[in-house]
Design an enzyme around this catalytic site. Structure first.
Site, PDB file in Angstrom:
ATOM      1  N   GLY A  55       0.886  -1.262   0.218  1.00  0.00           N
ATOM      2  CA  GLY A  55       0.000   0.234  -0.062  1.00  0.00           C
ATOM      3  C   GLY A  55       0.912   1.278  -0.180  1.00  0.00           C
ATOM      4  O   GLY A  55       2.171   1.176   0.381  1.00  0.00           O
ATOM      5  N   CYS A  82       5.006  -6.278   1.510  1.00  0.00           N
ATOM      6  CA  CYS A  82       5.781  -5.089   1.580  1.00  0.00           C
ATOM      7  C   CYS A  82       5.175  -4.209   2.607  1.00  0.00           C
ATOM      8  O   CYS A  82       5.390  -4.027   3.696  1.00  0.00           O
ATOM      9  CB  CYS A  82       5.198  -4.342  -0.077  1.00  0.00           C
ATOM     10  SG  CYS A  82       5.919  -2.774  -0.359  1.00  0.00           S
ATOM     11  N   TYR A  83       4.181  -3.266   2.295  1.00  0.00           N
ATOM     12  CA  TYR A  83       3.522  -2.320   3.485  1.00  0.00           C
ATOM     13  C   TYR A  83       3.146  -3.398   4.604  1.00  0.00           C
ATOM     14  O   TYR A  83       3.273  -3.146   5.747  1.00  0.00           O
ATOM     15  CB  TYR A  83       2.439  -1.473   2.836  1.00  0.00           C
ATOM     16  CG  TYR A  83       1.612  -0.880   4.069  1.00  0.00           C
ATOM     17  CD1 TYR A  83       2.034   0.117   4.754  1.00  0.00           C
ATOM     18  CD2 TYR A  83       0.266  -1.187   4.470  1.00  0.00           C
ATOM     19  CE1 TYR A  83       1.506   0.968   5.687  1.00  0.00           C
ATOM     20  CE2 TYR A  83      -0.411  -0.680   5.240  1.00  0.00           C
ATOM     21  CZ  TYR A  83      -0.006   0.468   6.142  1.00  0.00           C
ATOM     22  OH  TYR A  83      -0.667   0.991   6.967  1.00  0.00           O
ATOM     23  N   HIS A 169       7.354  -8.435  -3.679  1.00  0.00           N
ATOM     24  CA  HIS A 169       5.856  -8.692  -4.311  1.00  0.00           C
ATOM     25  C   HIS A 169       5.834 -10.133  -4.760  1.00  0.00           C
ATOM     26  O   HIS A 169       6.278 -10.555  -5.848  1.00  0.00           O
ATOM     27  CB  HIS A 169       5.445  -7.882  -5.169  1.00  0.00           C
ATOM     28  CG  HIS A 169       5.012  -6.543  -4.400  1.00  0.00           C
ATOM     29  ND1 HIS A 169       3.977  -6.405  -3.966  1.00  0.00           N
ATOM     30  CD2 HIS A 169       5.808  -5.336  -4.368  1.00  0.00           C
ATOM     31  CE1 HIS A 169       3.750  -4.896  -3.502  1.00  0.00           C
ATOM     32  NE2 HIS A 169       5.058  -4.418  -3.492  1.00  0.00           N
ATOM     33  N   GLU A 171       3.356 -11.853  -5.763  1.00  0.00           N
ATOM     34  CA  GLU A 171       2.135 -12.015  -6.654  1.00  0.00           C
ATOM     35  C   GLU A 171       2.627 -11.612  -8.104  1.00  0.00           C
ATOM     36  O   GLU A 171       1.869 -11.797  -9.063  1.00  0.00           O
ATOM     37  CB  GLU A 171       1.142 -11.114  -6.283  1.00  0.00           C
ATOM     38  CG  GLU A 171       1.283  -9.495  -6.051  1.00  0.00           C
ATOM     39  CD  GLU A 171       1.983  -9.042  -4.979  1.00  0.00           C
ATOM     40  OE1 GLU A 171       2.731  -9.856  -4.269  1.00  0.00           O
ATOM     41  OE2 GLU A 171       1.870  -7.860  -4.793  1.00  0.00           O
ATOM     42  N   SER A 223     -26.768  -8.587 -21.192  1.00  0.00           N
ATOM     43  CA  SER A 223     -26.323  -7.947 -22.581  1.00  0.00           C
ATOM     44  C   SER A 223     -26.045  -8.740 -23.649  1.00  0.00           C
ATOM     45  O   SER A 223     -25.715  -8.455 -24.822  1.00  0.00           O
ATOM     46  CB  SER A 223     -24.950  -7.072 -22.327  1.00  0.00           C
ATOM     47  OG  SER A 223     -23.977  -7.921 -21.917  1.00  0.00           O
ATOM     48  N   GLY A 224     -25.846 -10.288 -23.382  1.00  0.00           N
ATOM     49  CA  GLY A 224     -25.126 -11.073 -24.178  1.00  0.00           C
ATOM     50  C   GLY A 224     -23.910 -11.175 -24.465  1.00  0.00           C
ATOM     51  O   GLY A 224     -23.361 -12.233 -25.055  1.00  0.00           O
ATOM     52  N   GLY A 225     -23.249 -10.516 -23.636  1.00  0.00           N
ATOM     53  CA  GLY A 225     -21.598 -10.689 -23.256  1.00  0.00           C
ATOM     54  C   GLY A 225     -21.468 -11.908 -22.362  1.00  0.00           C
ATOM     55  O   GLY A 225     -22.352 -12.554 -21.758  1.00  0.00           O
ATOM     56  N   VAL A 226     -20.232 -12.040 -21.999  1.00  0.00           N
ATOM     57  CA  VAL A 226     -19.802 -13.206 -21.348  1.00  0.00           C
ATOM     58  C   VAL A 226     -20.332 -13.110 -19.811  1.00  0.00           C
ATOM     59  O   VAL A 226     -20.713 -14.069 -19.350  1.00  0.00           O
ATOM     60  CB  VAL A 226     -18.097 -13.523 -21.378  1.00  0.00           C
ATOM     61  CG1 VAL A 226     -17.967 -14.656 -20.679  1.00  0.00           C
ATOM     62  CG2 VAL A 226     -17.537 -13.419 -22.569  1.00  0.00           C
ATOM     63  N   ASP A 227     -19.946 -12.066 -19.279  1.00  0.00           N
ATOM     64  CA  ASP A 227     -20.297 -11.917 -17.722  1.00  0.00           C
ATOM     65  C   ASP A 227     -21.711 -11.963 -17.429  1.00  0.00           C
ATOM     66  O   ASP A 227     -22.086 -12.876 -16.972  1.00  0.00           O
ATOM     67  CB  ASP A 227     -19.750 -10.414 -17.196  1.00  0.00           C
ATOM     68  CG  ASP A 227     -18.362 -10.443 -17.591  1.00  0.00           C
ATOM     69  OD1 ASP A 227     -17.638 -11.159 -18.171  1.00  0.00           O
ATOM     70  OD2 ASP A 227     -17.653  -8.963 -17.558  1.00  0.00           O
ATOM     71  N   SER A 228     -22.531 -10.911 -18.232  1.00  0.00           N
ATOM     72  CA  SER A 228     -23.899 -11.208 -17.843  1.00  0.00           C
ATOM     73  C   SER A 228     -24.403 -12.456 -18.330  1.00  0.00           C
ATOM     74  O   SER A 228     -25.455 -12.982 -17.544  1.00  0.00           O
ATOM     75  CB  SER A 228     -24.855  -9.953 -18.380  1.00  0.00           C
ATOM     76  OG  SER A 228     -24.790  -9.884 -19.955  1.00  0.00           O
ATOM     77  N   SER A 229     -24.122 -13.116 -19.483  1.00  0.00           N
ATOM     78  CA  SER A 229     -24.762 -14.442 -19.908  1.00  0.00           C
ATOM     79  C   SER A 229     -24.245 -15.340 -18.731  1.00  0.00           C
ATOM     80  O   SER A 229     -25.111 -16.279 -18.444  1.00  0.00           O
ATOM     81  CB  SER A 229     -23.854 -14.930 -20.966  1.00  0.00           C
ATOM     82  OG  SER A 229     -24.147 -13.978 -22.190  1.00  0.00           O
ATOM     83  N   LYS A 369     -11.828 -12.327 -15.310  1.00  0.00           N
ATOM     84  CA  LYS A 369     -12.506 -12.723 -16.665  1.00  0.00           C
ATOM     85  C   LYS A 369     -12.438 -14.362 -16.884  1.00  0.00           C
ATOM     86  O   LYS A 369     -13.128 -14.967 -17.413  1.00  0.00           O
ATOM     87  CB  LYS A 369     -12.064 -12.011 -17.818  1.00  0.00           C
ATOM     88  CG  LYS A 369     -12.737 -12.034 -19.312  1.00  0.00           C
ATOM     89  CD  LYS A 369     -14.036 -11.039 -18.844  1.00  0.00           C
ATOM     90  CE  LYS A 369     -14.652 -10.832 -20.001  1.00  0.00           C
ATOM     91  NZ  LYS A 369     -15.652  -9.763 -19.792  1.00  0.00           N
TER      92      LYS A 369
END
Ligand code: XMP
Length: 524
Positions: A55, A82-83, A169, A171, A223-229, A369
């Site tokens: 941070g 780190c922090y 880090h 990650e 919306s027909g996109g991946v996420d909302s589908s 995603k």
């Protein structure tokens, strides 16, 4: 059976979301919470381990003084990064100082003792550093396990109290053995079994949704996109026809997108959903008339979306929950955590204050995603839908610079369709010739945007004064950072030829080479 959980406490660092992702790659479920999460609430979640992130603060800032020191004596294994490492050192009685120069970037770290985290590391290894403050003296009882020439305590641990800290880090991929270090913490120090899988996420989420919604009704913004589908199919698995999916055509969709969504989710499609298609083109165009400021456009589109849903909800009767396909990067980039606001994604920051639903359900809020795609596949959603490139909620509204008109929408739709068609065709050709392999230049997102710039050209013997279209293609793992994709030159030239010939109003085509950062993927 209760699932093993690691909690990441977000202290405001820029790589925090990556930590959660890396933990999940160890097959352990992980949630990110604000660092201010009260200790009793944190303990009630029964985590197997806690990670304190990096941070921007110094432990001497007033904000750091609010930490409940009992966190470190709770008996739960804690890894400070780190922090987070400095906070642990300082709280437990060590010393933290400010160095005259920062240590930044790839740094050679000497491993002084394998300890609990460095069993798989060589004596010297490259790690990613990004700090000015450093631990000059570890607290009593801690063993220093790594150092650099300028950082006497690059890592320390007190296994008896289950406290571990690394100044670097683990990650980020620049840290050679970062994955091994995190794995040693999660699977070793915390004793997690690593048996969490994406199907568990789907099952667990379906159960949670059922318990939450009961016999209530939910409305899903599809919306027909991946996420909302994926969100819609997850919801429909949980509550069946208590769910209504509403698809809003805001007039800012890609060419023929409405027809595609009807084919998949409409009555002829494979899913057992209540599906409503709303043609709201005119009302969006009129709300957006003359608006040029990107954030204002996003907010107008986001707000109008909600209004349309509210109206649809009223037609359906009592609706308790609104479902949205928000995913984790949307949450981060909308600045709901501590990170700086970059854009207000319309599913999150653009929400109006008065939403006429009891609650909003965002079942994919914690996922990246690629994780959403995995969930989609476990739910049996067809691959071509699961692997669709993302399309933002505000649609072409943020791919048309400046004010939006129906004519401009048409231009960008046509140019975009040509571009996608050519890229897809080239990709198909390549795969046929290479045993199904994708080319190295395969973009994860590619689209056309309409610059609001007109320039002089010549067509036939006539002067033209028309728009310039920008083509964008990026390769990315997580959409948080991205590189411009090296689309073959001949493909770009074909696109240019077709676009200037076939799309009225365009006389120039540019290719966007900008990476993210400093650019973003969308133009607005
Ligand atoms: P940026 O432009 O922020 O985009 O680099 C990162 C990814 O997010 C998508 N995006 C959005 N998705 N609502 C969405 O659902 C939004 O308002 C939005 N804005 C950007 C973008 O297409 C890219 O995949």
């Amino acid at each position: 059976m209760e699932k093993e959980l690691i909690i990441v406490l977000d202290c405001g660092g820029q790589y925090n979301q990556l930590i959660a992702r890396r933990v999940r790659e160890c097959n352990v479920y992980c949630e990110v919470h604000p660092s201010a999460l009260p200790l009793p609430e944190l303990l009630a979640k029964n985590p197997k381990g806690i990670i304190l992130t990096g941070g921007p603060n110094s432990v001497y800032d007033p904000e750091s003084q609010h930490y409940n020191p009992e966190l470190f004596t709770s008996g739960i294994p804690i890894l400070g990064i780190c922090y987070g490492a400095q906070l642990m050192a300082w709280t437990m009685g060590g010393r933290v100082e400010t160095a005259p120069v920062s240590e930044y970037g790839k740094t050679l770290v000497d491993i002084e003792s394998n300890g609990a985290l460095f069993g798989k590391l060589p004596a010297q290894t490259t790690c990613w550093m990004s700090h000015t403050d450093y631990i000059s003296q570890p607290p009593a009882g801690f063993l220093t396990t790594a150092s650099t020439p300028v950082c006497p305590v690059a890592a320390m641990e007190d296994p008896d109290r289950k406290l571990y800290a690394v100044q670097f880090h683990p990650e980020v991929t620049h840290t050679e053995y970062g994955r091994e270090v995190l794995e040693a913490f999660v699977l070793g120090a915390c004793g997690c079994s690593g048996d969490w899988r994406m199907d568990d996420f789907a099952e667990r989420t379906i159960e949670e949704i059922r318990a939450k919604v009961g016999d209530g009704r939910a409305l899903c913004a599809l919306s027909g996109g991946v996420d909302s589908s994926v969100a819609a199919v997850l919801m429909s698995r949980a509550i069946g026809k208590q769910l209504t999916c509403v698809f809003v055509d805001h007039g800012l969709l890609r060419k023929d997108e409405g027809k595609m969504v009807d084919a998949v989710f409409g009555p002829e499609g494979p899913y057992d959903l209540n599906f409503v298609h709303v043609d709201a083109r005119d009302r969006f165009y009129s709300k957006l008339e003359g608006v040029t400021e990107p954030e204002e456009k996003r907010h107008i589109i986001g707000e109008e979306f909600i209004r349309v849903f509210e109206e649809e909800a009223k037609k359906i009767g009592k609706v308790d929950y609104l479902v949205q396909g928000t995913i984790y990067p949307d949450v981060i980039e909308s600045g709901l955590g501590k990170s700086a606001v970059i854009k207000s994604h319309h599913n999150v920051g653009g929400l109006p204050y008065h939403v006429d639903f009891r609650e909003i359900i965002e079942p994919l809020r914690m996922l990246f995603k690629d994780e959403v795609r995995k969930v989609g596949l476990t739910l049996g959603i067809p691959e071509e839908l699961v692997y669709r490139q993302p399309f933002p909620g505000p649609g072409l509204g943020i791919r048309i610079i400046g004010d939006i008109t129906e004519d401009k929408v048409k231009i960008v739709q046509e140019a975009d369709a040509i571009y996608r068609e050519e890229v897809d065709q080239e990709m198909r050709r390549y795969r046929e010739a290479h045993d199904g392999q994708f080319p190295a230049w395969r973009p994860n997102q590619y689209f056309a945007a309409l610059t609001n710039m007109r320039s002089v050209g010549v067509m036939g013997d006539f002067r033209t004064y028309d728009y310039a279209v920008a083509l964008r293609a990026v390769t990315t793992d997580d959409f948080m950072t991205a590189e411009s994709a090296p689309i073959p030159w001949d493909v770009l030239q074909r696109c240019m030829n077709r676009i200037v010939n076939e799309v009225t109003g365009v006389n120039r085509v540019c290719y966007d080479l900008t990476s993210k950062p400093p650019g973003t993927i969308e133009w607005e």
